[in-house]
Design an enzyme around this catalytic site. Structure first.
Site, short mmCIF file in Angstrom:
data_model
loop_
_atom_site.label_atom_id
_atom_site.label_comp_id
_atom_site.label_asym_id
_atom_site.label_seq_id
_atom_site.Cartn_x
_atom_site.Cartn_y
_atom_site.Cartn_z
N HIS A 102 0.86 -1.19 0.00
CA HIS A 102 0.00 0.00 0.00
C HIS A 102 0.89 1.25 0.00
CE1 HIS A 102 -2.90 3.01 1.27
NE2 HIS A 102 -3.85 2.16 0.94
N GLU A 151 -4.06 1.82 -7.13
CA GLU A 151 -4.46 2.90 -6.23
C GLU A 151 -3.56 4.13 -6.46
OE1 GLU A 151 -6.71 1.26 -2.59
OE2 GLU A 151 -4.60 1.51 -2.08
P1 PGA Z 1 -9.83 5.71 0.38
O1 PGA Z 1 -8.53 4.78 0.58
O2 PGA Z 1 -10.95 4.82 -0.06
O3 PGA Z 1 -10.05 6.34 1.72
O4 PGA Z 1 -9.47 6.71 -0.68
C1 PGA Z 1 -8.26 3.71 -0.26
C2 PGA Z 1 -7.04 2.98 0.22
O5 PGA Z 1 -6.10 3.62 0.70
O6 PGA Z 1 -6.99 1.74 0.17
#
Ligand code: PGA
Length: 225
Positions: A102, A151
């Site tokens: 992440h 992401e």
């Molecule tokens: P968010 O975060 O949905 O709050 O934008 C997504 C993530 O970091 O997995």
């Protein structure tokens, strides 16, 4: 009909009572068959909540769907002298999945490609499925990874999601250039926009941070996806 993975990433939020309440609400919500079929719901809570949530999941085993559990990270090391790390052989008792790579781990804990490869290999060794996060189509992906979550950091927690079209293109590219079978999208996913992503040809689910904390919002995301 493609299968969707709907992943809740609680990050460092919730205490035991709040976690139990969330589970209660999710399992007592009424879902139409079409709102839940072909969807796998995966909850990634803070590590210390995993054992308690595992027992709860087992007590709700007769509900219309089962919540699978995942961790938000994974040690790169096996059992041994690694003070402060959680050993993977214990993690596997509670988690079927592990989020690895992440962007918050990369930024705050300086995780690099070598370390992430080690984490992925540990996961495989213990039959934990990595949900490997990539920040763009050029992010390094360790060998053997089958599920990625795209992401873009600019979309995480900002209320500014990527466009579904761009996310779809990234997912397509990643599937073609690596042996990745499923790509999720994450970053400011909400009940109002989840369908825009899940209806895209190459997107196989969503990874949700902020909007997964409130059980009713999360239920709506599941229904709308
Ligand atoms: P968010 O975060 O949905 O709050 O934008 C997504 C993530 O970091 O997995």
């Amino acid at each position: 009909m493609k299968k969707l993975l709907i992943v809740a990433n609680w990050k460092s939020n919730k205490n035991i009572e709040e976690a139990m309440q969330w589970m209660y609400e999710i399992h007592h919500a009424s879902f139409g068959q079409s709102e839940i079929e072909n969807k796998e719901i995966i909850l990634c809570p803070p590590l210390l909540l995993l054992p308690g949530l595992k027992s709860l999941v087992d007590t709700y085993k007769d509900s219309p769907f089962t919540i699978k559990l995942g961790s938000q990270d994974m040690s790169p090391f096996d059992a041994g002298a690694y003070t402060g790390e959680e050993p993977p052989h214990l993690l596997k008792e509670f988690a079927e999945y592990a989020i690895i790579g992440h962007s918050e781990r990369r930024t705050h804990f300086f995780e690099n490609d070598d370390m992430l490869t080690q984490k992925v290999n540990e996961a495989f060794h213990y039959f934990i499925t990595p949900l490997f996060c990539i920040q763009n189509e050029d992010t390094f992906i360790p060998k053997g990874v089958k599920i990625c979550a795209y992401e873009p950091p600019s979309a995480i927690g900002t209320g500014r999601p990527d466009t579904p079209e761009n996310a779809n293109n990234v997912a397509d590219t990643v599937k073609k250039s690596h042996h990745v079978e499923a790509v999720l999208y994450g970053g400011s996913v909400k009940p109002e926009n989840v369908k825009n992503f899940t209806q895209m040809e190459h997107i196989d689910g969503v990874l949700i941070g902020g909007a997964s904390l409130d059980p009713f919002t999360f239920i709506q995301i599941i229904k709308n996806s």
